[in-house]
Motif scaffolding. Structure first.
Motif, PDB file in Angstrom:
ATOM      1  N   UNK A  92       3.813   3.950   0.557  1.00  0.00           N
ATOM      2  CA  UNK A  92       3.793   2.782  -0.319  1.00  0.00           C
ATOM      3  C   UNK A  92       2.334   2.379  -0.520  1.00  0.00           C
ATOM      4  N   UNK A  93       1.907   2.303  -1.772  1.00  0.00           N
ATOM      5  CA  UNK A  93       0.511   1.982  -2.082  1.00  0.00           C
ATOM      6  C   UNK A  93       0.454   0.659  -2.834  1.00  0.00           C
TER       7      UNK A  93
ATOM      8  N   UNK B  38       0.272  -7.670   1.969  1.00  0.00           N
ATOM      9  CA  UNK B  38      -1.028  -7.012   2.080  1.00  0.00           C
ATOM     10  C   UNK B  38      -1.413  -6.366   0.762  1.00  0.00           C
ATOM     11  N   UNK B  39      -2.691  -6.450   0.417  1.00  0.00           N
ATOM     12  CA  UNK B  39      -3.188  -5.790  -0.792  1.00  0.00           C
ATOM     13  C   UNK B  39      -4.181  -4.698  -0.398  1.00  0.00           C
ATOM     14  N   UNK B  40      -4.415  -3.787  -1.344  1.00  0.00           N
ATOM     15  CA  UNK B  40      -5.371  -2.690  -1.129  1.00  0.00           C
ATOM     16  C   UNK B  40      -5.051  -1.920   0.155  1.00  0.00           C
ATOM     17  N   UNK B  41      -3.808  -1.491   0.251  1.00  0.00           N
ATOM     18  CA  UNK B  41      -3.353  -0.808   1.466  1.00  0.00           C
ATOM     19  C   UNK B  41      -2.409   0.336   1.121  1.00  0.00           C
ATOM     20  N   UNK B  42      -2.470   1.393   1.934  1.00  0.00           N
ATOM     21  CA  UNK B  42      -1.498   2.484   1.873  1.00  0.00           C
ATOM     22  C   UNK B  42      -0.719   2.465   3.172  1.00  0.00           C
ATOM     23  N   UNK B  43       0.600   2.325   3.072  1.00  0.00           N
ATOM     24  CA  UNK B  43       1.466   2.277   4.240  1.00  0.00           C
ATOM     25  C   UNK B  43       2.287   3.561   4.299  1.00  0.00           C
ATOM     26  N   UNK B  44       2.141   4.288   5.393  1.00  0.00           N
ATOM     27  CA  UNK B  44       2.959   5.480   5.635  1.00  0.00           C
ATOM     28  C   UNK B  44       4.098   5.063   6.564  1.00  0.00           C
TER      29      UNK B  44
ATOM     30  N   UNK C  79      12.098   6.509  -2.290  1.00  0.00           N
ATOM     31  CA  UNK C  79      12.280   6.078  -0.898  1.00  0.00           C
ATOM     32  C   UNK C  79      11.694   4.701  -0.648  1.00  0.00           C
ATOM     33  N   UNK C  80      10.507   4.482  -1.161  1.00  0.00           N
ATOM     34  CA  UNK C  80       9.825   3.212  -0.923  1.00  0.00           C
ATOM     35  C   UNK C  80      10.627   2.045  -1.488  1.00  0.00           C
ATOM     36  N   UNK C  81      11.178   2.206  -2.698  1.00  0.00           N
ATOM     37  CA  UNK C  81      11.946   1.127  -3.317  1.00  0.00           C
ATOM     38  C   UNK C  81      13.227   0.852  -2.526  1.00  0.00           C
TER      39      UNK C  81
END
Length: 248
Positions: free
Chosen positions: A113-114, A143-149, A173-175
């Motif tokens: 998720x970006x 959170x902003x400006x983040x990539x969540x794995x 998947x993210x949605x």
């Protein structure tokens, strides 16, 4: 200083270090022997080493830390704090022991998720039925400006496994994950389970067991720091800043 004096001092230093190392090894042997004999139910000791406190030794059992005297006569469970430096030495040690190099994470087994520019990176091991994970996801959404794995880590039973499979098999998947975790929308059943490879979930569980990830959520920052449990943004933001872009 005359050459012989320099040589004498060097020899004395080597001798002192040698004696100190010998004493440490001797203490380790005594501690291992006594604890094993007196506490047969104690898990295997992985490491014994002196602490900054004179006469106190660290006994490491995996990622669990205990303390003992030089003979293993007493065993202490708790935090060792350097009051002069105001540092929790036990906490520092545990941070090092539980760190996971970010580039060692099997990111192919996570979904991404970006938000914003995605420069800040973190990985989260989460169970779809974990209440603390749901609370944490609501904070992560801010959170902003983040990539969540996100590593699906179904450890809370059969329903968690079913929901994890449904999320992993979703087109987005993210949605589907965010709809479930933040809004309570049940993940749709996969149209064809035969065409969906869910072996990533098994690999996630194996990876977590190997690295002693025992609870959810567990977060790994870019510098390898592990954060157990759901923490608020007031704590997460400074840790993200400290982690920077290490491991990228």
């Amino acid at each position: 200083m005359p050459p012989f004096a320099t040589a004498w001092r060097a020899a004395a230093l080597v001798t002192t270090l040698g004696l100190a190392m010998h004493a440490a090894w001797a203490n380790e042997a005594v501690i291992r022997k006594n604890l094993a004999e007196r506490l047969p139910s104690l898990p295997r000791i992985d490491e014994v080493r002196p602490t900054p406190m004179p006469g106190l030794f660290e006994v490491r059992l995996g990622t669990d830390i205990l303390y003992t005297d030089a003979k293993g006569d007493f065993l202490i469970q708790g935090m060792l704090i350097d009051t002069k430096a105001r540092v929790n030495l036990t906490e520092e040690r545990l941070d090092k022991l539980t760190a996971i190099a970010f580039d060692a994470l099997p990111l192919k087994d996570a979904f991404t998720t970006v938000r914003g520019n995605g420069q800040r990176k973190l990985a989260v091991f989460a169970d779809p039925n974990c209440g603390f994970c749901k609370r944490f996801e609501r904070d992560l959404a801010k959170l902003d400006n983040v990539t969540v794995y996100t590593f699906l880590y179904p450890v809370l039973g059969k329903d968690s496994e079913a929901k994890a499979r449904a999320i992993w098999c979703a087109a987005d998947r993210s949605k589907v994950w965010n709809d479930w975790m933040q809004r309570g929308v049940t993940p749709p059943e996969p149209k064809s389970s035969a065409s969906c490879d869910t072996s990533a979930l098994e690999r996630n569980l194996a990876f977590g067991q190997k690295h002693r990830i025992s609870g959810t959520p567990t977060t790994i920052l870019a510098n390898g720091q592990r954060i157990p449990g759901a923490i608020g943004l007031d704590r997460l933001e400074p840790l993200l800043a400290q982690a920077g872009t290490a491991g990228q």
